[in-house]
Design an enzyme around this catalytic site. Structure first.
Site, PDB file in Angstrom:
ATOM      1  N   TYR A  44       0.851  -1.202   0.000  1.00 30.14           N
ATOM      2  CA  TYR A  44       0.000   0.000   0.000  1.00 30.14           C
ATOM      3  C   TYR A  44       0.875   1.237   0.000  1.00 30.14           C
ATOM      4  O   TYR A  44       1.838   1.311   0.761  1.00 30.14           O
ATOM      5  CB  TYR A  44      -0.903   0.028   1.237  1.00 30.14           C
ATOM      6  N   GLU A  46      -0.623   4.762  -0.627  1.00 31.78           N
ATOM      7  CA  GLU A  46      -1.477   5.915  -0.938  1.00 31.78           C
ATOM      8  C   GLU A  46      -0.679   7.208  -0.801  1.00 31.78           C
ATOM      9  O   GLU A  46       0.084   7.381   0.144  1.00 31.78           O
ATOM     10  CB  GLU A  46      -2.680   5.955   0.005  1.00 31.78           C
ATOM     11  N   ASP A 189      -5.573  13.290 -25.889  1.00 30.39           N
ATOM     12  CA  ASP A 189      -5.613  11.910 -25.410  1.00 30.39           C
ATOM     13  C   ASP A 189      -4.895  11.083 -26.478  1.00 30.39           C
ATOM     14  O   ASP A 189      -5.484  10.732 -27.490  1.00 30.39           O
ATOM     15  CB  ASP A 189      -7.077  11.490 -25.253  1.00 30.39           C
ATOM     16  N   THR A 215      -2.818   5.893 -22.607  1.00 27.86           N
ATOM     17  CA  THR A 215      -2.686   4.556 -22.027  1.00 27.86           C
ATOM     18  C   THR A 215      -1.222   4.168 -22.193  1.00 27.86           C
ATOM     19  O   THR A 215      -0.489   4.773 -22.976  1.00 27.86           O
ATOM     20  CB  THR A 215      -3.541   3.517 -22.779  1.00 27.86           C
ATOM     21  N   LYS A 218      -1.021   0.307 -25.409  1.00 24.75           N
ATOM     22  CA  LYS A 218      -1.358   0.179 -26.835  1.00 24.75           C
ATOM     23  C   LYS A 218      -0.056   0.222 -27.631  1.00 24.75           C
ATOM     24  O   LYS A 218       0.783  -0.641 -27.429  1.00 24.75           O
ATOM     25  CB  LYS A 218      -2.383   1.238 -27.212  1.00 24.75           C
ATOM     26  N   ARG A 224      -0.948  -2.629 -18.838  1.00 19.67           N
ATOM     27  CA  ARG A 224      -2.262  -1.986 -18.955  1.00 19.67           C
ATOM     28  C   ARG A 224      -2.363  -0.870 -17.923  1.00 19.67           C
ATOM     29  O   ARG A 224      -2.306  -1.125 -16.720  1.00 19.67           O
ATOM     30  CB  ARG A 224      -3.320  -3.065 -18.713  1.00 19.67           C
TER      31      ARG A 224
HETATM   32  C1  LIG Z   1      -8.143   3.031 -25.383  1.00 21.88           C
HETATM   33  C2  LIG Z   1      -8.510   4.457 -25.229  1.00 21.88           C
HETATM   34  C3  LIG Z   1      -8.846   4.981 -23.979  1.00 21.88           C
HETATM   35  C4  LIG Z   1      -9.142   4.148 -22.751  1.00 21.88           C
HETATM   36  O1  LIG Z   1      -8.195   3.345 -22.245  1.00 21.88           O
HETATM   37  P1  LIG Z   1      -8.601   2.200 -21.175  1.00 21.88           P
HETATM   38  O2  LIG Z   1      -7.264   1.872 -20.576  1.00 21.88           O
HETATM   39  O3  LIG Z   1      -9.218   1.102 -21.952  1.00 21.88           O
HETATM   40  O4  LIG Z   1      -9.522   2.804 -20.179  1.00 21.88           O
HETATM   41  C5  LIG Z   1      -9.038   6.355 -23.887  1.00 21.88           C
HETATM   42  N1  LIG Z   1      -8.926   7.138 -24.958  1.00 21.88           N
HETATM   43  C6  LIG Z   1      -8.644   6.668 -26.189  1.00 21.88           C
HETATM   44  C7  LIG Z   1      -8.538   7.612 -27.339  1.00 21.88           C
HETATM   45  C8  LIG Z   1      -8.437   5.305 -26.363  1.00 21.88           C
HETATM   46  O5  LIG Z   1      -8.199   4.828 -27.589  1.00 21.88           O
END
Ligand SMILES: *Cc1c(COP(=O)(O)O)cnc(C)c1O
Length: 402
Positions: A44, A46, A189, A215, A218, A224
């Site tokens: 933990y 936090e 994003d 993220t 990807k 993840r």
């Molecule tokens: C995949 C994705 C997310 C979300 O990611 P998670 O880890 O699945 O919550 C947010 N924004 C975009 C543009 C994405 O392609």
């Protein structure tokens, strides 16, 4: 053996035997997976490094400090928060840091390639914020002048860019300029393209945006999870409070350790080469499909859209299911101006980030195009197609050796 381990073994076989073309997937390295499966899960912590709510944090403090430093170096950011549990969490935290509840956000029309957290009524986002949307132009490209006009008319507080199914380069510098000229905030994003940015193959949004989320699993090929970057000290402070204690509790230090390893891998020359190969493989498959007569978007990143309705007379859902029979995994996807519903769609989204990690070559990418074209067009049967898949995959790395 516990049933769960049997199922993990079956999933491992599935991943090894298949051709993974889901554009948001990838294979994390042994080192990343080792960190994620480590005893760090027991701890933990936090709070933030050197300001924790628990004792015994001296080692996880150092791990999180290293993760933060590497994230900053990789993307040229002044501040990084490595605690977001996912991309969706990171977006919730980013909105919280930038806007009051009810703040007005301008994002891409979801059916044109946006993400659920960019204002879908089934996500928290549309409930807490006031979303309006910009469409792509009729050729499926961003319409920068149109975006500026919407800002002038609608006066949102925040412009949001970064998408889930957009196959072209994004001019973050121009969008940042438009936001600045119109006096609104700009958030990116980059969940899908973070690996291409890290590998120097796509313009980095960090210098132009007030805040960037991503993220890490990807194209970036890590565990993840999520990440938030900014160059603005005030925003960085608000991000930290939005992540903990507002949205999250204890950080996942095992995953943060995996992120730190992923960032170091992404700083290497190997990774630059990887990012380049992802783009050239995607282009090779796309060009081959176009040459065969398929209706496809163009591409300058890790994905493209195949219009299966116009090419083969079947829906995206049918195409996805049919390819699954021969261990090719894709996902149905809306195409710009789609006439079918999101649960059917006219398109497939096809990406090469994952297979390139396994060693997919240009020739393999072209063979995959032939295979998709022949199988969806009923030119070859399931047995022959399965043999071809096995033959392509036989030259690739096993996923546990990556
Ligand atoms: C995949 C994705 C997310 C979300 O990611 P998670 O880890 O699945 O919550 C947010 N924004 C975009 C543009 C994405 O392609």
């Amino acid at each position: 053996m516990d049933k769960i381990f049997e199922l993990i073994n079956e999933e491992q076989t599935r991943q090894n035997e298949g051709i993974e073309l889901i554009a948001s997937e990838n294979y994390a390295s042994k080192e990343v997976r080792r960190a994620c499966g480590s005893i760090l899960t027991n701890k933990y912590a936090e709070g933030y490094p050197h300001k924790r709510y628990y004792g015994g944090c001296e080692f996880v403090d150092e791990i999180e400090d290293i993760a933060i430093d590497r994230a900053k170096k990789l993307f040229g950011a002044a501040y990084a928060n490595v605690q977001p549990h996912s991309g969706s969490q990171a977006n919730a935290e980013a909105y919280r840091a930038l806007l009051p509840n009810g703040g007005k956000i301008l994002s891409l029309v979801l059916n044109d390639g946006g993400h659920l957290t960019h204002g879908s009524p089934v996500s928290f986002s549309a409930n807490l914020y006031n979303f309006i949307h910009y469409p792509l132009d009729k050729n499926g490209h961003l319409d920068y002048e149109g975006i500026k006009q919407i800002i002038l008319e609608e006066k949102p507080d925040l412009l949001l860019a970064g998408f889930s199914a957009y196959p072209y380069k994004i001019d973050f510098e121009l969008l940042g300029k438009i936001a600045k000229e119109t006096g609104i905030l700009f958030m990116v994003d980059m969940a899908h393209i973070a690996g291409l940015v890290a590998g120097g193959k796509h313009q980095n949004p960090v210098p132009y945006a007030d805040l960037v989320t991503t993220t890490t699993h990807k194209t970036l090929r890590g565990p993840r999870g999520g990440l938030i970057l900014t160059n603005n000290e005030e925003i960085a402070k608000r991000v930290n409070s939005a992540v903990f204690p507002y949205y999250q509790g204890g950080p996942l230090e095992h995953i943060i350790a995996g992120k730190a390893i992923c960032f170091e891998e992404a700083l290497s020359d190997n990774f630059k080469e990887y990012a380049g190969l992802v783009i050239s493989n995607t282009k090779a498959c796309r060009d081959r499909l176009a040459k065969l007569g398929a209706v496809v978007s163009d591409t300058d990143n890790h994905l493209f859209l195949l219009n299966v309705l116009d090419t083969f007379g079947i829906t995206g859902l049918e195409a996805q299911k049919k390819l699954e029979e021969i261990k090719i995994t894709t996902n149905k996807n809306m195409i710009p101006g789609d006439t079918l519903k999101p649960n059917k769609t006219s398109g497939l989204r096809i990406g090469f980030a994952a297979v390139t990690t396994r060693g997919c070559t240009k020739k393999d990418a072209e063979d995959i195009a032939d295979l998709i074209f022949d199988y969806l067009g009923n030119r070859i049967g399931v047995e022959d197609a399965n043999k071809k898949v096995a033959s392509i995959v036989s030259n690739w790395k096993f996923i546990e050796e990556i």
